[in-house]
Design a protein around this motif. Sequence first.
Motif, PDB file in Angstrom:
ATOM      1  N   LEU A 272       0.862  -1.174   0.000  1.00 23.88           N
ATOM      2  CA  LEU A 272       0.000   0.000   0.000  1.00 23.88           C
ATOM      3  C   LEU A 272       0.900   1.227   0.000  1.00 23.88           C
ATOM      4  O   LEU A 272       1.686   1.426   0.925  1.00 23.88           O
ATOM      5  CB  LEU A 272      -0.911   0.008   1.231  1.00 23.88           C
TER       6      LEU A 272
ATOM      7  N   MET B  46     -10.499  -0.772   7.465  1.00 23.76           N
ATOM      8  CA  MET B  46      -9.281  -1.580   7.339  1.00 23.76           C
ATOM      9  C   MET B  46      -9.325  -2.786   8.268  1.00 23.76           C
ATOM     10  O   MET B  46      -8.921  -3.889   7.882  1.00 23.76           O
ATOM     11  CB  MET B  46      -8.033  -0.740   7.608  1.00 23.76           C
TER      12      MET B  46
ATOM     13  N   ALA C 284      -9.184   6.549   2.794  1.00 24.87           N
ATOM     14  CA  ALA C 284      -8.123   7.354   3.396  1.00 24.87           C
ATOM     15  C   ALA C 284      -7.833   8.608   2.583  1.00 24.87           C
ATOM     16  O   ALA C 284      -7.063   9.458   3.003  1.00 24.87           O
ATOM     17  CB  ALA C 284      -6.845   6.534   3.522  1.00 24.87           C
TER      18      ALA C 284
ATOM     19  N   PHE D 174     -11.927   5.043   8.355  1.00 26.13           N
ATOM     20  CA  PHE D 174     -10.890   4.321   7.620  1.00 26.13           C
ATOM     21  C   PHE D 174     -10.359   3.155   8.451  1.00 26.13           C
ATOM     22  O   PHE D 174     -10.218   2.035   7.950  1.00 26.13           O
ATOM     23  CB  PHE D 174      -9.749   5.261   7.218  1.00 26.13           C
TER      24      PHE D 174
ATOM     25  N   LEU E 198      -8.791   1.363   0.666  1.00 30.08           N
ATOM     26  CA  LEU E 198      -7.792   2.428   0.625  1.00 30.08           C
ATOM     27  C   LEU E 198      -8.391   3.778   0.250  1.00 30.08           C
ATOM     28  O   LEU E 198      -7.943   4.817   0.723  1.00 30.08           O
ATOM     29  CB  LEU E 198      -6.707   2.037  -0.377  1.00 30.08           C
TER      30      LEU E 198
ATOM     31  N   ILE F  12      -2.294   7.713   3.182  1.00 30.17           N
ATOM     32  CA  ILE F  12      -2.606   6.563   4.027  1.00 30.17           C
ATOM     33  C   ILE F  12      -1.977   6.752   5.403  1.00 30.17           C
ATOM     34  O   ILE F  12      -2.584   6.458   6.428  1.00 30.17           O
ATOM     35  CB  ILE F  12      -2.094   5.255   3.396  1.00 30.17           C
TER      36      ILE F  12
ATOM     37  N   ALA G  49      -3.412   7.128  -4.083  1.00 30.84           N
ATOM     38  CA  ALA G  49      -2.651   6.066  -3.437  1.00 30.84           C
ATOM     39  C   ALA G  49      -2.601   4.904  -4.415  1.00 30.84           C
ATOM     40  O   ALA G  49      -3.319   4.887  -5.411  1.00 30.84           O
ATOM     41  CB  ALA G  49      -3.302   5.665  -2.124  1.00 30.84           C
TER      42      ALA G  49
END
Length: 121
Positions: free
Chosen positions: A7, A25, A101, A21, A98, A12, A108
């Motif tokens: 990642l 996750m 974020a 977030f 992702l 992030i 990202a």
Amino acid sequence: MRYVVLLRGDPILGAGGDAAFLEAMHAYEDDLGKAGVKLASEALGSSRTSTHIRFDSDGVRSIRSGTPDEAGEVLAAFLLIQVRSKEEAIEWARRCPLDRALADGDEADIEVREVADEPPW
């Protein structure tokens, strides 16, 4: 087959305090665990405190502190998964939340790479 899911992206690292977030996750990692594919996962510290050692063919090693020159080079976290195929690894990577974020204009990246059974050296 083992794959590492990398990642990448500075946003992030800054999203660690965002409850939505973090919840997303944790749910994603729980799903990986319940499916029996997650071998390991780690978030990395800030790139501001990192050290980079660059090697060249003349044997010169230069040392630099701080973030990489390109924002997309910042490695924020990794997952190590074991799946049946590259397609399955990609599917798991696509499920990663992702995007939660990211603010408007942020980017990202996720990189999926097979882990070699034997090192090439």
